[in-house]
Design an enzyme around this catalytic site. Structure first.
Site, PDB file in Angstrom:
ATOM      1  N   ARG A  54     -20.836 -16.876   0.298  1.00  0.00           N
ATOM      2  CA  ARG A  54     -18.845 -16.082   0.949  1.00  0.00           C
ATOM      3  C   ARG A  54     -17.846 -15.727  -0.064  1.00  0.00           C
ATOM      4  O   ARG A  54     -17.312 -15.289  -0.132  1.00  0.00           O
ATOM      5  CB  ARG A  54     -18.411 -18.146   1.120  1.00  0.00           C
ATOM      6  CG  ARG A  54     -18.117 -18.749   2.073  1.00  0.00           C
ATOM      7  CD  ARG A  54     -19.055 -20.113   2.047  1.00  0.00           C
ATOM      8  NE  ARG A  54     -20.049 -19.926   1.509  1.00  0.00           N
ATOM      9  CZ  ARG A  54     -21.080 -20.518   2.100  1.00  0.00           C
ATOM     10  NH1 ARG A  54     -21.378 -20.452   3.451  1.00  0.00           N
ATOM     11  NH2 ARG A  54     -22.398 -20.665   2.275  1.00  0.00           N
ATOM     12  N   THR A  55     -18.650 -16.426  -1.207  1.00  0.00           N
ATOM     13  CA  THR A  55     -17.248 -15.357  -2.274  1.00  0.00           C
ATOM     14  C   THR A  55     -17.618 -14.826  -2.640  1.00  0.00           C
ATOM     15  O   THR A  55     -16.778 -13.126  -2.662  1.00  0.00           O
ATOM     16  CB  THR A  55     -17.779 -16.350  -3.777  1.00  0.00           C
ATOM     17  OG1 THR A  55     -17.549 -17.937  -3.486  1.00  0.00           O
ATOM     18  CG2 THR A  55     -17.049 -16.583  -5.265  1.00  0.00           C
ATOM     19  N   LYS A  82     -34.941  -7.220 -17.512  1.00  0.00           N
ATOM     20  CA  LYS A  82     -36.055  -6.275 -18.759  1.00  0.00           C
ATOM     21  C   LYS A  82     -35.235  -7.024 -19.759  1.00  0.00           C
ATOM     22  O   LYS A  82     -36.014  -6.520 -20.933  1.00  0.00           O
ATOM     23  CB  LYS A  82     -35.622  -4.891 -18.115  1.00  0.00           C
ATOM     24  CG  LYS A  82     -35.843  -4.502 -17.166  1.00  0.00           C
ATOM     25  CD  LYS A  82     -35.546  -2.995 -17.418  1.00  0.00           C
ATOM     26  CE  LYS A  82     -35.850  -1.978 -15.984  1.00  0.00           C
ATOM     27  NZ  LYS A  82     -34.971  -0.734 -15.791  1.00  0.00           N
ATOM     28  N   ARG A 104     -20.362 -14.201 -11.075  1.00  0.00           N
ATOM     29  CA  ARG A 104     -20.723 -15.811 -10.775  1.00  0.00           C
ATOM     30  C   ARG A 104     -21.959 -15.264 -12.395  1.00  0.00           C
ATOM     31  O   ARG A 104     -22.567 -14.805 -11.694  1.00  0.00           O
ATOM     32  CB  ARG A 104     -21.065 -15.569  -9.596  1.00  0.00           C
ATOM     33  CG  ARG A 104     -21.855 -16.729  -9.227  1.00  0.00           C
ATOM     34  CD  ARG A 104     -22.021 -16.905  -8.167  1.00  0.00           C
ATOM     35  NE  ARG A 104     -20.565 -17.711  -7.431  1.00  0.00           N
ATOM     36  CZ  ARG A 104     -20.452 -18.666  -6.346  1.00  0.00           C
ATOM     37  NH1 ARG A 104     -21.832 -18.785  -5.469  1.00  0.00           N
ATOM     38  NH2 ARG A 104     -19.457 -18.812  -5.753  1.00  0.00           N
ATOM     39  N   HIS A 132     -14.722 -22.560 -10.173  1.00  0.00           N
ATOM     40  CA  HIS A 132     -15.213 -22.205  -9.393  1.00  0.00           C
ATOM     41  C   HIS A 132     -13.115 -21.480  -8.865  1.00  0.00           C
ATOM     42  O   HIS A 132     -12.616 -22.290  -8.127  1.00  0.00           O
ATOM     43  CB  HIS A 132     -15.732 -22.956  -8.115  1.00  0.00           C
ATOM     44  CG  HIS A 132     -16.165 -21.602  -7.758  1.00  0.00           C
ATOM     45  ND1 HIS A 132     -15.261 -20.547  -7.311  1.00  0.00           N
ATOM     46  CD2 HIS A 132     -16.464 -21.749  -6.730  1.00  0.00           C
ATOM     47  CE1 HIS A 132     -16.048 -19.215  -6.349  1.00  0.00           C
ATOM     48  NE2 HIS A 132     -16.877 -20.593  -6.043  1.00  0.00           N
TER      49      HIS A 132
END
Ligand code: CP
Length: 306
Positions: A54-55, A82, A104, A132
């Site tokens: 969704r986000t 890496k 995120r 959030h």
């Protein structure tokens, strides 16, 4: 507003103003041609170091509807694999003259941390178990749309409060509107001192849902548990899940909300998720308009300067 990191940086008036702006962007999403030139020439990078449907999609669609160029990077396939540090990664992204970074990350505080190294705006799209904010804003927009106000509501948040950034951001937001917030969940999933956030813990789920305006169900976040915090999924569903018979107990106008993704049959039964009281897909629809608004507002200062 330079960055959007936490709900606590916003006043009640700013939240209402953001929601109002989001309703005008929502209209664009229902047109035949869903695109306006507002952010033409702007480059937005979405950095998703954790899974998201969704986000991530919502931010990308929102940016494209405003005519911005978008690029996504995930941990997999980037130089983070890496050993590059997060600070180095975002400073390199900024060196490519991007205009906004959406992030995120599994670590609480990651968005705030990188914002101190960057000149461009940063939006926190979920940092660990912390916050959030865009989810809480789209949830508030949905409640406002359905109830006509955010003031003095009775809210019940059910489930894995301990690991829920959505719960935390929603509590911060709704407390600004004098909501009476109750929480319910397995004792091991309730943070110690949760009452300090101004919420109360309830023990009788079936009694409490009869008197609330909104029930927010939360996903059990198995990926954040280093050990099981409840005996079995079946028991969780029996004692903490919203089941079909509960639909008969809630008030006619009570909203059933869930940020997604749903563990169907665990925290929310299929019939309840699909019932007329459920606004789960309205939340998703409003998410695009809300993210258009946030990107527009964060970039509007340099829009005026350009
Ligand atoms: N609500 C939410 O954050 O969903 P995603 O994890 O799919 O982005």
């Amino acid at each position: 507003m330079k960055h959007l990191i936490t709900i606590n940086q916003l006043t009640r008036e700013e939240i209402l103003s953001i929601i109002n702006q989001a309703f005008s962007f929502k209209d664009i999403n229902t047109r035949a041609i869903k695109k306006v030139p507002t952010l033409r020439g702007k480059t937005i990078v979405t950095c998703f170091y954790e899974a998201s449907t969704r986000t991530r999609l919502s931010f990308e669609i929102a940016a494209k509807r405003l005519s911005a160029d978008t690029i996504n990077i995930s941990k997999s396939g980037s130089s983070a694999e890496k050993g590059e540090t997060l600070t180095d990664t975002v400073r390199n992204i900024q060196a490519m003259k991007v205009d906004l970074i959406v992030i995120r990350h599994p670590s609480s505080g990651a968005a705030s941390f990188i914002s101190k190294y960057l000149d461009c705006p940063v939006i926190n799209a979920g940092d660990g178990i912390n916050e959030h904010p865009s989810q809480a804003l789209l949830d508030a927009m949905t409640i406002y749309e359905k109830r006509g106000s955010l003031d003095n509501l009775k809210i019940l948040i059910v489930g894995d409060i301990l690991h829920s950034r959505v719960a935390r951001s929603n509590i911060y937001l709704l407390k600004k509107f004098n909501s009476e917030i109750k929480v319910f969940g397995p004792p091991m999933m309730l943070p110690k001192d949760i009452e300090k956030l101004g919420v109360s813990v309830i023990h009788d789920f079936k009694k409490t849902i009869q008197d609330v305006d909104v029930v927010m169900l939360l996903r059990v976040q198995m990926e954040r548990q280093d050990r099981s915090l409840f005996p079995s999924v079946r028991e969780y569903s029996k004692f903490f899940g919203f089941s079909y018979p509960m639909l008969d107990l809630i008030k006619e106008k009570c909203l059933i909300m869930h940020p997604g993704p749903i563990n169907r049959g665990v925290e929310l039964n299929h019939s309840a998720a699909e019932s007329p009281s459920s606004v789960i897909l309205d939340q998703v629809e409003n998410g695009v308009a809300m993210r258009m608004t946030l990107m527009y507002l964060l970039l509007s200062k340099n829009l005026q300067e350009s």
